[in-house]
Design a protein around this motif. Sequence first.
Motif, PDB file in Angstrom:
ATOM      1  N   ARG A  50      38.453  41.076  20.957  1.00 31.10           N
ATOM      2  CA  ARG A  50      38.226  41.559  22.324  1.00 31.10           C
ATOM      3  C   ARG A  50      38.048  40.412  23.311  1.00 31.10           C
ATOM      4  O   ARG A  50      37.969  40.626  24.523  1.00 31.10           O
ATOM      5  CB  ARG A  50      37.004  42.480  22.339  1.00 31.10           C
TER       6      ARG A  50
ATOM      7  N   ILE B  34      36.473  41.163  28.071  1.00 31.08           N
ATOM      8  CA  ILE B  34      35.666  42.085  28.866  1.00 31.08           C
ATOM      9  C   ILE B  34      34.203  41.649  28.948  1.00 31.08           C
ATOM     10  O   ILE B  34      33.501  41.969  29.916  1.00 31.08           O
ATOM     11  CB  ILE B  34      35.767  43.510  28.290  1.00 31.08           C
TER      12      ILE B  34
ATOM     13  N   CYS C 138      35.428  38.068  35.017  1.00 27.93           N
ATOM     14  CA  CYS C 138      36.849  38.315  35.260  1.00 27.93           C
ATOM     15  C   CYS C 138      37.518  37.010  35.691  1.00 27.93           C
ATOM     16  O   CYS C 138      37.016  36.296  36.556  1.00 27.93           O
ATOM     17  CB  CYS C 138      37.013  39.385  36.334  1.00 27.93           C
TER      18      CYS C 138
ATOM     19  N   GLU D 176      42.927  51.962  30.901  1.00 30.16           N
ATOM     20  CA  GLU D 176      42.349  52.732  29.797  1.00 30.16           C
ATOM     21  C   GLU D 176      43.379  52.951  28.683  1.00 30.16           C
ATOM     22  O   GLU D 176      43.051  52.863  27.486  1.00 30.16           O
ATOM     23  CB  GLU D 176      41.834  54.072  30.324  1.00 30.16           C
TER      24      GLU D 176
ATOM     25  N   GLN E 280      43.737  49.796  26.655  1.00 33.29           N
ATOM     26  CA  GLN E 280      42.596  49.578  25.774  1.00 33.29           C
ATOM     27  C   GLN E 280      42.704  50.409  24.494  1.00 33.29           C
ATOM     28  O   GLN E 280      42.365  49.936  23.413  1.00 33.29           O
ATOM     29  CB  GLN E 280      41.295  49.922  26.507  1.00 33.29           C
TER      30      GLN E 280
ATOM     31  N   GLU F  22      41.668  47.316  22.380  1.00 33.42           N
ATOM     32  CA  GLU F  22      40.716  46.570  23.208  1.00 33.42           C
ATOM     33  C   GLU F  22      41.029  45.085  23.313  1.00 33.42           C
ATOM     34  O   GLU F  22      40.176  44.299  23.720  1.00 33.42           O
ATOM     35  CB  GLU F  22      39.275  46.749  22.721  1.00 33.42           C
TER      36      GLU F  22
ATOM     37  N   THR G 130      37.892  46.017  37.872  1.00 33.84           N
ATOM     38  CA  THR G 130      36.759  46.935  37.791  1.00 33.84           C
ATOM     39  C   THR G 130      36.909  47.878  36.610  1.00 33.84           C
ATOM     40  O   THR G 130      35.931  48.222  35.933  1.00 33.84           O
ATOM     41  CB  THR G 130      36.629  47.734  39.095  1.00 33.84           C
TER      42      THR G 130
ATOM     43  N   GLY H   7      38.434  47.186  33.834  1.00 32.37           N
ATOM     44  CA  GLY H   7      38.314  46.500  32.559  1.00 32.37           C
ATOM     45  C   GLY H   7      39.334  45.430  32.261  1.00 32.37           C
ATOM     46  O   GLY H   7      39.302  44.830  31.186  1.00 32.37           O
TER      47      GLY H   7
ATOM     48  N   ALA I  88      40.813  41.833  32.058  1.00 32.34           N
ATOM     49  CA  ALA I  88      40.042  40.602  31.859  1.00 32.34           C
ATOM     50  C   ALA I  88      40.621  39.398  32.577  1.00 32.34           C
ATOM     51  O   ALA I  88      39.907  38.446  32.868  1.00 32.34           O
ATOM     52  CB  ALA I  88      39.930  40.305  30.365  1.00 32.34           C
TER      53      ALA I  88
ATOM     54  N   SER J 118      35.318  42.452  41.320  1.00 38.06           N
ATOM     55  CA  SER J 118      35.301  43.215  40.068  1.00 38.06           C
ATOM     56  C   SER J 118      34.012  42.960  39.289  1.00 38.06           C
ATOM     57  O   SER J 118      33.404  43.892  38.737  1.00 38.06           O
ATOM     58  CB  SER J 118      36.510  42.839  39.205  1.00 38.06           C
TER      59      SER J 118
ATOM     60  N   ARG K 248      31.217  45.727  38.320  1.00 40.26           N
ATOM     61  CA  ARG K 248      30.840  45.975  36.933  1.00 40.26           C
ATOM     62  C   ARG K 248      29.379  45.603  36.653  1.00 40.26           C
ATOM     63  O   ARG K 248      28.919  45.679  35.515  1.00 40.26           O
ATOM     64  CB  ARG K 248      31.758  45.194  35.988  1.00 40.26           C
TER      65      ARG K 248
ATOM     66  N   ARG L 201      27.750  42.759  36.619  1.00 40.44           N
ATOM     67  CA  ARG L 201      27.475  41.624  35.744  1.00 40.44           C
ATOM     68  C   ARG L 201      26.220  40.902  36.253  1.00 40.44           C
ATOM     69  O   ARG L 201      26.080  40.667  37.456  1.00 40.44           O
ATOM     70  CB  ARG L 201      28.653  40.662  35.717  1.00 40.44           C
TER      71      ARG L 201
END
Length: 464
Positions: free
Chosen positions: A50, A69, A73, A286, A289, A294, A325, A327, A329, A362, A366, A368
Amino acid sequence: MRHDWIKNRSGVVTQMHYARKGVITEEMAYVAEVEKLAPELIRSEVARGRMIIPANIKHPELVPMAVGIAASCKINANIGNSAVVPDIQNELDKLKVCIKYGADTAMDLSTGPKIPEIREAIIRRSPIPIGTVPIYEAIQNVGDPLDLSPEDLLDVIRSQAEQGVDYMTVHCGILREFIPLTTKRITGIVSRGGALMAQWMNHHKRENPLYTHFDELLEICRKYDVSLSLGDGLRPGCLADASDEAQFAELKVLGELTKRAWEADVQVMIEGPGHVPFDQIAMNVEKQQVLCHEAPFYVLGPLVTDIAPGYDHITSAIGATAAGTAGAALLCYVTPKEHLGLPDLEDVRNGIIAYKIAAHASDIARHRPGARDRDDSLSKARYAFDWNTQFELSLDPDRARSMHDETLPHEVFKTAEFCSMCGPKFCSMHINEELRKEAGASTLLDPRTAPSATITMEVANAER
């Protein structure tokens, strides 16, 4: 930096191999420090696929970074000459711009003469990972794309790995049976590598050599720790072509190849579409992923409208923010010259800043930890009319300072409590401060003494 780390490594030297053996490499430890994450988390993310740390053992000049992830980012900047504009020094100047303004990786997409020389000059001067698309050089070597053999392509991949390329875009997932699926598209196949591969397959009536020789490709990657960027040769080139059968058929194959790469301890990320309506972006992320287990998603843009030539760095940064946002990377920048010509230094700068904004937005979206600290410190500096601190905390201090100085150039205005927009009499912050004083609750903050100001200044300087 990495010379002593890598000099005694032998056998399978990939970061994924070490991570699966329970070893926290120096690269993993460094990434953990930069990302402010536990080293064991970095190791486990690399082990499961991942997260990747693109770090060819032949690139000792590299400062390690991570794509995944769990990490912040990241953004990529494309550079490289063309057959029309072959200029090595210009590409080195672009690399300097990439480093100055904070690109996390750069791809050398040179297609004209002297490709190996340009790449050697870039790698030896680059502290950031360098990626390539090997088929460009392979075709440059043979002249006619139809004369290309699988051995020609593997030879180029091997030589680039030996030179120190950290990750390679390889269009392994575009199969013969998928080509007819593109015939109803408005823009057909827009990927250069994808189009060249489709042309080769149609002419020779044979399957994609990168697919049929995938195991040999993995052997090269294992030897040097080259990360694979599994390319989207059937990515949509306009909104009308987005999320179609061809795009997702290829994506499914990339998911299958991801598992095969992981079995060989080879690091993988997946490339994603370049033109997608805004409301389809999260779904695309999505779907990747799920289909690709992933593995980190590396998206070009995506552009959310097709009507803005000359402003596609803005059009695509909107989509990149949505993708990050959701996902994604790694965000591949788009410059104002997209669809129009070869980017110059200013185009590279504008593309990088647009994407630094998208990646940072992003990270904030998320939630972070610490992602918004720099924003808050800049806001405090703005309220306190601390112009120099405001400039230094910005993504592009030179531009922020020059825009301020266009109308108020003298040094005395660096401490003035107004700007040229409102002037001294109509400043809302002055009015607001008067209201606070009348209420007996003045909270004017000096950003130099604000708790987060010093640390974010250090972060800003480190990023630059």
